[in-house]
Scaffold this active site. Structure first.
Site, short mmCIF file in Angstrom:
data_model
loop_
_atom_site.label_atom_id
_atom_site.label_comp_id
_atom_site.label_asym_id
_atom_site.label_seq_id
_atom_site.Cartn_x
_atom_site.Cartn_y
_atom_site.Cartn_z
N GLY A 167 1.48 2.43 10.75
CA GLY A 167 2.39 3.56 10.65
C GLY A 167 3.01 3.98 11.98
O GLY A 167 3.65 5.03 12.07
N HIS A 193 -9.89 0.72 4.46
CA HIS A 193 -8.64 0.95 5.20
C HIS A 193 -8.92 1.91 6.36
O HIS A 193 -9.75 2.81 6.23
CB HIS A 193 -7.59 1.54 4.26
CG HIS A 193 -6.23 1.59 4.87
ND1 HIS A 193 -5.87 2.58 5.76
CD2 HIS A 193 -5.15 0.78 4.75
CE1 HIS A 193 -4.62 2.35 6.16
NE2 HIS A 193 -4.17 1.26 5.56
N GLU A 205 -5.89 -5.29 10.41
CA GLU A 205 -4.96 -4.18 10.59
C GLU A 205 -5.36 -3.38 11.81
O GLU A 205 -6.20 -2.47 11.71
CB GLU A 205 -4.99 -3.26 9.37
CG GLU A 205 -4.48 -3.88 8.10
CD GLU A 205 -3.81 -2.84 7.22
OE1 GLU A 205 -2.65 -3.05 6.86
OE2 GLU A 205 -4.42 -1.81 6.92
N GLU A 241 -7.40 4.36 7.43
CA GLU A 241 -7.24 5.79 7.11
C GLU A 241 -8.46 6.33 6.39
O GLU A 241 -8.75 7.53 6.45
CB GLU A 241 -5.95 5.98 6.29
CG GLU A 241 -4.72 5.84 7.19
CD GLU A 241 -3.45 5.42 6.46
OE1 GLU A 241 -3.40 5.48 5.22
OE2 GLU A 241 -2.50 5.00 7.16
N GLY A 300 2.66 -1.10 4.40
CA GLY A 300 2.61 0.31 4.04
C GLY A 300 4.01 0.88 3.85
O GLY A 300 4.64 0.66 2.82
N GLY A 301 4.50 1.56 4.87
CA GLY A 301 5.79 2.27 4.79
C GLY A 301 6.92 1.43 4.20
O GLY A 301 7.68 1.91 3.35
N SER A 347 2.73 -1.83 10.52
CA SER A 347 4.16 -1.73 10.87
C SER A 347 4.95 -3.00 10.57
O SER A 347 5.82 -3.40 11.35
CB SER A 347 4.32 -1.31 12.33
OG SER A 347 3.84 0.00 12.52
N ASN A 357 0.86 -1.18 0.00
CA ASN A 357 0.00 0.00 0.00
C ASN A 357 0.90 1.23 0.00
O ASN A 357 1.46 1.59 1.03
CB ASN A 357 -0.90 -0.04 1.25
CG ASN A 357 -1.81 1.18 1.34
OD1 ASN A 357 -1.84 2.01 0.42
ND2 ASN A 357 -2.53 1.29 2.44
N TRP A 358 1.04 1.84 -1.18
CA TRP A 358 1.95 2.99 -1.30
C TRP A 358 1.30 4.26 -0.76
O TRP A 358 1.93 5.31 -0.70
CB TRP A 358 2.35 3.20 -2.77
CG TRP A 358 3.21 2.09 -3.33
CD1 TRP A 358 3.76 1.04 -2.63
CD2 TRP A 358 3.63 1.92 -4.69
NE1 TRP A 358 4.48 0.23 -3.47
CE2 TRP A 358 4.43 0.74 -4.76
CE3 TRP A 358 3.41 2.64 -5.86
CZ2 TRP A 358 5.00 0.29 -5.95
CZ3 TRP A 358 3.97 2.18 -7.05
CH2 TRP A 358 4.76 1.03 -7.09
N LYS A 359 0.02 4.18 -0.43
CA LYS A 359 -0.73 5.34 0.11
C LYS A 359 -0.53 6.56 -0.82
O LYS A 359 -0.39 6.37 -2.03
CB LYS A 359 -0.30 5.62 1.55
CG LYS A 359 -0.40 4.36 2.42
CD LYS A 359 -0.34 4.61 3.88
CE LYS A 359 -0.48 3.27 4.61
NZ LYS A 359 -0.49 3.41 6.05
P1 PGA Z 1 2.25 0.45 7.70
O1 PGA Z 1 0.84 0.57 6.97
O2 PGA Z 1 2.90 -0.81 7.20
O3 PGA Z 1 3.01 1.69 7.29
O4 PGA Z 1 1.98 0.39 9.16
C1 PGA Z 1 0.06 -0.55 6.76
C2 PGA Z 1 -1.23 -0.15 6.09
O5 PGA Z 1 -1.68 0.98 6.28
O6 PGA Z 1 -1.84 -0.95 5.36
#
Ligand code: PGA
Length: 259
Positions: free
Chosen positions: A172, A94, A166, A96, A233-234, A212, A9-11
């Site tokens: 994050g 998600h 999640e 977010e 994500g990150g 994370s 997930n490159w967001k």
């Molecule tokens: P993260 O994000 O790996 O940066 O914690 C995961 C996600 O939002 O799917």
């Protein structure tokens, strides 16, 4: 045996040009494995051009969101109908989106329907906040979110669904859930699928962990038989780190299959 899904997930990172360069880098570092499905989820704008450049045998593409109506006066939205033919997966619900954009369980349910209707696979995200966890409400929250998301999903459609556990507090934050806690939550969700759709569906469905994840902790999740992959994500924005996670998925898969 279920394949392992590693989704990136490159967001809201990497513009179209940067995404192309990064895809090129990943293509050099990530190997194709028959037991691992690697899904890249860039921003909406980059999807079309990446779909023309991507090595489809190595990578699948996913959107990070979609709208649930197929077309109409919905300024600024992109429908699942429009994504069809460009992506194979769509992340839905998600945290977010739920917490930053007020997406409700009802929205998630409609989006899941739209993605299935348009013949793609929804990756449905569920998870509790830190407060809910502290109050011992994790399983209630998961039960509620899963029930709502799957409300209109039939037993013929359930095998076209991916769920990602999640926990909101882990996303994050650098504070990942322990592999045991992740497995506990995922087993709970799998139990719910069994109650709703039967044992075969529970055995077939992919349930991932996200929050994370990096190349150091990935192996703890991937070693578990009940955890079918990771939503990253990150760490997915670093080619070396992400390719290492894909390799670990492949290596662990081999070990799981001989057990
Ligand atoms: P993260 O994000 O790996 O940066 O914690 C995961 C996600 O939002 O799917």
């Amino acid at each position: 045996m279920r394949k392992t899904i590693i989704a990136a997930n490159w967001k809201m990172h990497l513009n179209t040009h940067q995404a192309s360069l990064f895809l090129h880098k990943l293509d050099q570092k990530v190997a194709a494995h028959r037991d691992v499905i690697t899904v890249l989820c860039p921003n909406m704008l980059a999807l079309q051009s990446l779909s023309l450049q991507i090595n489809h045998r190595k990578f699948k593409l996913g959107a990070q969101n979609c709208f649930w109506r197929d077309e109409g006066p919905f300024t600024g939205e992109v429908s699942a109908t429009m994504l069809h033919g460009v992506v194979q997966y769509v992340i839905v619900g998600h945290s977010e989106r739920r917490h930053g954009f007020g997406e409700t369980d009802a929205d998630v349910r409609q989006k899941v329907q739209a993605v299935i209707r348009n013949r793609m696979v929804p990756i449905i995200c569920v998870g509790e906040t830190a407060g809910e966890r502290a109050n011992g409400e994790t399983k209630d929250v998961l039960h509620g979110q899963v029930t709502a998301a799957l409300a209109n999903v039939t037993s013929d459609e359930i095998d076209q669904i991916v769920i990602a556990y999640e926990p909101v507090w882990a996303i994050g934050s650098g504070q990942s859930a322990s592999p045991n806690d992740a497995l506990d939550a995922i087993s709970f969700i799998r139990g719910q699928i069994k109650a709703l759709y039967g044992a075969a569906a529970a055995e077939a469905i992919h349930i991932l962990y996200g929050g994370s994840v990096d190349n150091h902790n990935a192996t703890g999740y991937l070693g578990s038989k009940g955890i079918d992959g990771l939503l990253v994500g990150g760490a997915s924005l670093k080619a070396n780190v992400f390719s290492s996670i894909v390799e670990q998925a492949h290596a662990k898969h081999d070990k799981k299959s001989v057990k």
